[in-house]
Structure formats: structure tokens, C-alpha cells
Design an enzyme around this catalytic site. Sequence first.
Site, PDB file in Angstrom:
ATOM      1  N   LYS A  17      38.469  46.539  38.425  1.00  0.00           N
ATOM      2  CA  LYS A  17      39.605  46.311  38.245  1.00  0.00           C
ATOM      3  C   LYS A  17      40.832  46.014  36.946  1.00  0.00           C
ATOM      4  O   LYS A  17      41.413  46.173  36.654  1.00  0.00           O
ATOM      5  CB  LYS A  17      39.487  44.122  38.446  1.00  0.00           C
ATOM      6  CG  LYS A  17      38.938  44.343  40.309  1.00  0.00           C
ATOM      7  CD  LYS A  17      38.671  43.389  40.712  1.00  0.00           C
ATOM      8  CE  LYS A  17      38.345  43.277  42.745  1.00  0.00           C
ATOM      9  NZ  LYS A  17      37.866  42.129  42.798  1.00  0.00           N
ATOM     10  N   GLN A  61      35.178  36.844  40.509  1.00  0.00           N
ATOM     11  CA  GLN A  61      34.539  37.184  41.220  1.00  0.00           C
ATOM     12  C   GLN A  61      33.905  36.734  42.078  1.00  0.00           C
ATOM     13  O   GLN A  61      32.695  36.187  42.036  1.00  0.00           O
ATOM     14  CB  GLN A  61      34.249  38.596  40.325  1.00  0.00           C
ATOM     15  CG  GLN A  61      33.562  39.760  40.805  1.00  0.00           C
ATOM     16  CD  GLN A  61      34.326  40.618  41.944  1.00  0.00           C
ATOM     17  OE1 GLN A  61      35.338  40.780  41.972  1.00  0.00           O
ATOM     18  NE2 GLN A  61      34.005  40.694  43.668  1.00  0.00           N
ATOM     19  N   ASP A  84      43.910  36.038  43.658  1.00  0.00           N
ATOM     20  CA  ASP A  84      43.241  36.883  45.100  1.00  0.00           C
ATOM     21  C   ASP A  84      43.276  36.201  46.920  1.00  0.00           C
ATOM     22  O   ASP A  84      43.032  37.010  48.262  1.00  0.00           O
ATOM     23  CB  ASP A  84      42.033  37.025  44.852  1.00  0.00           C
ATOM     24  CG  ASP A  84      40.929  37.740  44.832  1.00  0.00           C
ATOM     25  OD1 ASP A  84      41.003  38.504  44.575  1.00  0.00           O
ATOM     26  OD2 ASP A  84      39.355  37.352  44.148  1.00  0.00           O
TER      27      ASP A  84
END
Length: 253
Positions: A17, A61, A84
Site C-alpha cells: 500500500k 492495518q 478504509d
Amino acid sequence: MILVGDDPGSAIYVRNKKKATVECGMKSFGYELPADVPEAELLGLIDALNADPNVHGILCQLPLPKHLDEFKVTCRIDPAKDVDGLHPMNVGLLSMGREGPVSCTPAGVMVMLHRAGIEVAGKECVVIGRSNIVGKPVAQLLLKENGTVTVCHSRTKDLKAVVRRADVVVVAIGRAKMVTGDWIKPGAVVVDVGINRNAEGKVVGDVDFDSVAEVAGAVTPVPNGVGPMTIAMLLRNTLDAFKRAEKARAAAR
Ligand code: NDP
């Protein structure tokens, strides 16, 4: 990007990412915290990033180590910077059919369908999996585009018969090659979200690609199917967050 602990899978995701972020010209700020980081320290970092005008997107994450409350951490991220799409406010907007950051993998699935010219309206859509990250949001997106959506899970009776009705099948189970060609209606579209490692350490999907490809109208591969789309949507969500922030700044001037 916040990475807590040393889970090798998470480290690879974050590295990819970060690489994609820099490649497309965005600045990436990485924070690597030890697995035993106190919750207050993680929340304090999120508060600082929420307040930093140079930061437009925050990603923590998942999964997090057991002592950290994932829901609490997700709720702490400013919904405007929640690239997200997992903050309850953004999940709520999605379920109301309103605009907002959408969870990256489901958003990527929809872009794949659009780019392949696959219409969802009026079609029988079956989603296997009901996680907050994939199954539920993808079901909402299919519904928003007027699909007739069925969501299946581990308690679904006669799963194969339900899947055989579908014109569009999205598979997000986490079981290597579980869906085989005899589950699929001829001509159906099959999107495989699964990422699993088989006994030889090879990455495989939830779909048995070879047998499904013989009957399906279209099927996505693993790897190099939905996976890269997830990262692309993260970048898109971040760009959208930047545009919204700039618009708000201009309006406040
Ligand atoms: P979860 O483990 O959170 O959810 C799995 C879902 O599958 C659950 O709803 C579960 O049902 C259901 N399920 C499990 N076993 C069966 C079964 N035998 N029959 C029917 N349903 C079953 O997984 P995620 O949604 O997070 O991820 C799913 C897969 O997608 C994984 O392989 C993951 O690695 C991959 N993934 C890929 C991404 C990408 O970028 N391509 C991003 C995110 C995930 P129940 O709710 O009843 O337990």
C-alpha cells in the site's frame, strides 16, 4: 499507515500500500508500533493524525493484537479520513445508500464489474461471506445498484443450491478452492475475493478457477484479481478525502 506488531501478512499488505501511494504521487507516512503498544498510545497517534492537516487518509492495518479493541480504534479515526471505509458513520452512510468512503475491497469488486460491462440491476446476486470488511459492504453495493441480493454464511443451508441460482456470485469465505464449477449457473459472473495459501504455499482463491472457468461467463483470478483493486480503491478513497478537505477549506475561507 499504522502497523501494529509484526504479523508478516500485514507487513506485506502495508508495504504494498505504501509503495502504491508513493508511486501515484501521494506522500506516505508510516508508523510501526510494537505488538504490546498500550491502547492509549495508539489512540493518541490517531488523534494526532486526525488533527494533522497534511494527512488526508488514515489506515490502521487489521487485525490488531488481542489486547487492542479494533472497534474502539476504528471509531477513533476521523470519518472524513477513514479511507478504509470501516468507521460506523461511513458504514451507516453506505447502508443508507449515501455517498462516503466505501470499504476498499467491495469498492474494487464493483469497479471490476463496471469495467467489464456487467450490469447488476435485476440480477440474482449471491454473496458468500458476511464480514464487515467484505461480505456486508459488497452486498450493500450490489443492492444499491438494484441487484437482488442474498448473503450466505456458515449457517446457510444447501449453499450450493443457493449459489446455483445466481447470475453474479461474490465469494469471500477464506476457504481454498471451496466453490467448484458444479456450483455455478452456466454463464454466471464469479468474483473471487479469497486469499489463501495452499499446502505448497501458493496463493489461491476461494474459487476453483479451472472448473469454474469452464461454466462461468467470467471469473476473476487469484492472485492478480481483486487484490490489486483493493489497493487502487484505497488510493481513490484518499484522493476523494483530499478533495473533500480542500473543498471544505475553500468554503471556510
Ligand atoms: P471472515 O473470516 O471475516 O469471513 C468469512 C465469512 O465466510 C464469514 O461470514 C463466514 O460465515 C463465511 N464462511 C466461512 N466458512 C463458510 C462455509 N463453509 N460456508 C459458507 N460460509 C462460510 O473473512 P473476510 O471477509 O475478512 O475475508 C474473506 C476472504 O477474503 C479471505 O480469504 C481473505 O483473505 C480475503 N480478503 C481479500 C482481500 C483482498 O484484498 N482481495 C481483502 C479482504 C479479505 P460466518 O459469518 O457464519 O462465520
